[in-house]
Write a protein that holds these residues in place. Structure first.
Motif, PDB file in Angstrom:
ATOM      1  N   MET A 133     -37.013  29.270 -11.117  1.00 39.26           N
ATOM      2  CA  MET A 133     -36.441  27.968 -11.453  1.00 39.26           C
ATOM      3  C   MET A 133     -36.980  26.807 -10.619  1.00 39.26           C
ATOM      4  O   MET A 133     -37.278  25.753 -11.164  1.00 39.26           O
ATOM      5  N   ASN A 134     -37.055  26.934  -9.306  1.00 34.52           N
ATOM      6  CA  ASN A 134     -37.475  25.791  -8.490  1.00 34.52           C
ATOM      7  C   ASN A 134     -38.767  26.103  -7.741  1.00 34.52           C
ATOM      8  O   ASN A 134     -38.807  26.937  -6.851  1.00 34.52           O
TER       9      ASN A 134
ATOM     10  N   ASP B 200     -24.222  27.247 -13.418  1.00 32.79           N
ATOM     11  CA  ASP B 200     -24.719  27.200 -14.792  1.00 32.79           C
ATOM     12  C   ASP B 200     -25.086  28.590 -15.310  1.00 32.79           C
ATOM     13  O   ASP B 200     -24.805  28.934 -16.467  1.00 32.79           O
TER      14      ASP B 200
ATOM     15  N   TYR C  67     -37.868  27.040 -15.105  1.00 32.73           N
ATOM     16  CA  TYR C  67     -36.757  27.342 -16.004  1.00 32.73           C
ATOM     17  C   TYR C  67     -35.469  26.661 -15.524  1.00 32.73           C
ATOM     18  O   TYR C  67     -35.266  26.454 -14.324  1.00 32.73           O
ATOM     19  N   ASP C  68     -34.581  26.344 -16.474  1.00 30.06           N
ATOM     20  CA  ASP C  68     -33.210  25.989 -16.150  1.00 30.06           C
ATOM     21  C   ASP C  68     -32.288  26.991 -16.845  1.00 30.06           C
ATOM     22  O   ASP C  68     -32.762  27.872 -17.570  1.00 30.06           O
TER      23      ASP C  68
ATOM     24  N   ALA D 106     -27.104  25.469 -10.160  1.00 29.01           N
ATOM     25  CA  ALA D 106     -27.793  26.496 -10.945  1.00 29.01           C
ATOM     26  C   ALA D 106     -27.005  27.800 -10.956  1.00 29.01           C
ATOM     27  O   ALA D 106     -26.924  28.475 -11.991  1.00 29.01           O
TER      28      ALA D 106
ATOM     29  N   PHE E  27     -36.239  21.692  -8.674  1.00 24.17           N
ATOM     30  CA  PHE E  27     -36.265  22.560  -9.846  1.00 24.17           C
ATOM     31  C   PHE E  27     -37.278  22.014 -10.850  1.00 24.17           C
ATOM     32  O   PHE E  27     -37.099  20.932 -11.417  1.00 24.17           O
TER      33      PHE E  27
END
Length: 316
Positions: free
Chosen positions: A123-124, A181, A142-143, A178, A139
């Motif tokens: 992600m980051n 989420d 991906y999220d 994150a 980031f």
């Protein structure tokens, strides 16, 4: 750059001309193939293997500009070689899957290498290797939405903690969001909390003493509105009894920068794997770029260390 003998060079995995040209053709002419490959991928069931462990190979280093491996400053810049090495690792049935940035995941999908495998999206990757802002791990990959929509098993985030760098606070906040989420979507949040010390001249040193690592674990464990889907990715260390006793969350051992002695790396991983909270390994360069070039043998050796740590587990 490490020079290999003729026999060792033969052990280095390769991607056929047909595979490589086919991949390049799809990349240039059929961008929709990526979405179709995500949708068609056969997912693993369940996340943990029958051994109740997780063995992943990591290849998200290039996304942060970290290209050095085995003494070659450009090793991971050779995408054809990287993909061939990843496929060779995935051929071992004891390798459960990969951790990768979107580009690498998509290329392996297009090559048909991820069927039934665990895929954790990176992600980051904004804290570029060697940059003055390297600790600002923004980031950029991906999220949580894209991980869910792409049918991946979870997301991984890097949380480098430097008490002398104010940008660490922003990374902590972003990682907490994150984690929340991903948990809301029922997906694994793999957090990699690494404590660093910045010298007066700017050099950064990874702290591997038990107090620093345990502190990092306690910080990462509390991120987000729930820790129900949080896993921790931690380095091997000299005092695993103390470090891994600081959490009830499932942990995986990261390979980190490969040492000059692969046997010493294996021994270090083995000491961590016997801890009750440790569920497996996530290794990158140490397996993909071993000194002798033999990826398959390096992966098999790591798998043997995992079996030795859990001798009562059923075979893969």
């Amino acid at each position: 750059m490490t020079q290999l003998t003729t026999d060792a060079a033969r052990a280095v995995p390769t991607l056929s001309d047909e595979q490589w040209r086919g991949l390049l053709e799809v990349r240039a002419t059929d961008p929709g193939a990526v979405a179709r490959a995500y949708a068609a991928r056969r997912r693993p069931d369940p996340l943990l293997s029958r051994k109740e462990s997780l063995f992943l190979v990591a290849a998200d280093h290039p996304a942060r500009g970290a290209l050095t491996a085995s003494g070659d400053a450009m090793a991971m810049a050779d995408r054809r070689s990287l993909l061939a090495r990843m496929i060779a690792a995935l051929e071992n049935p004891e390798v459960d899957g990969i951790l990768g940035s979107p580009d690498v995941v998509e290329e392996l999908l297009l090559l048909g290498a991820l069927e039934g495998k665990v895929v954790i999206g990176s992600m980051n990757r904004g804290g570029l290797d060697g940059a003055t802002w390297t600790m600002d791990d923004r980031f950029t990959g991906y999220d949580a939405d894209s991980i869910s929509e792409s049918g991946l098993e979870g997301g991984k985030m890097l949380l480098r903690i430097d008490d002398r760098d104010p940008s660490t606070a922003g990374t902590i906040e972003a990682c907490a969001q994150a984690v929340t989420d991903l948990a809301e979507r029922g997906l694994m949040a793999m957090v990699e909390p690494l404590p660093y010390h910045r010298e007066d001249d700017g050099r950064l040193t990874l702290l591997k003493d038990s107090r620093s690592l345990a502190r990092a674990i306690t910080i990462a464990s509390a991120l987000g509105t729930t820790s129900s889907h949080t896993w921790l990715k931690m380095p091997a260390c000299d005092d695993p009894d103390t470090v891994y006793a600081s959490t009830t969350l499932p942990c995986v051992v990261l390979g980190g920068v490969p040492g000059p002695d692969p046997a010493a790396d294996l021994h270090s991983w083995g000491r961590a794997l016997v801890q009750p909270t440790v569920r497996g390994l996530v290794i990158g360069r140490a397996l993909l770029y071993p000194p002798d070039g033999d990826v398959r043998s390096a992966v098999a050796a790591a798998a043997a260390v995992m079996r030795a740590a859990h001798p009562g587990a059923p075979a893969a």
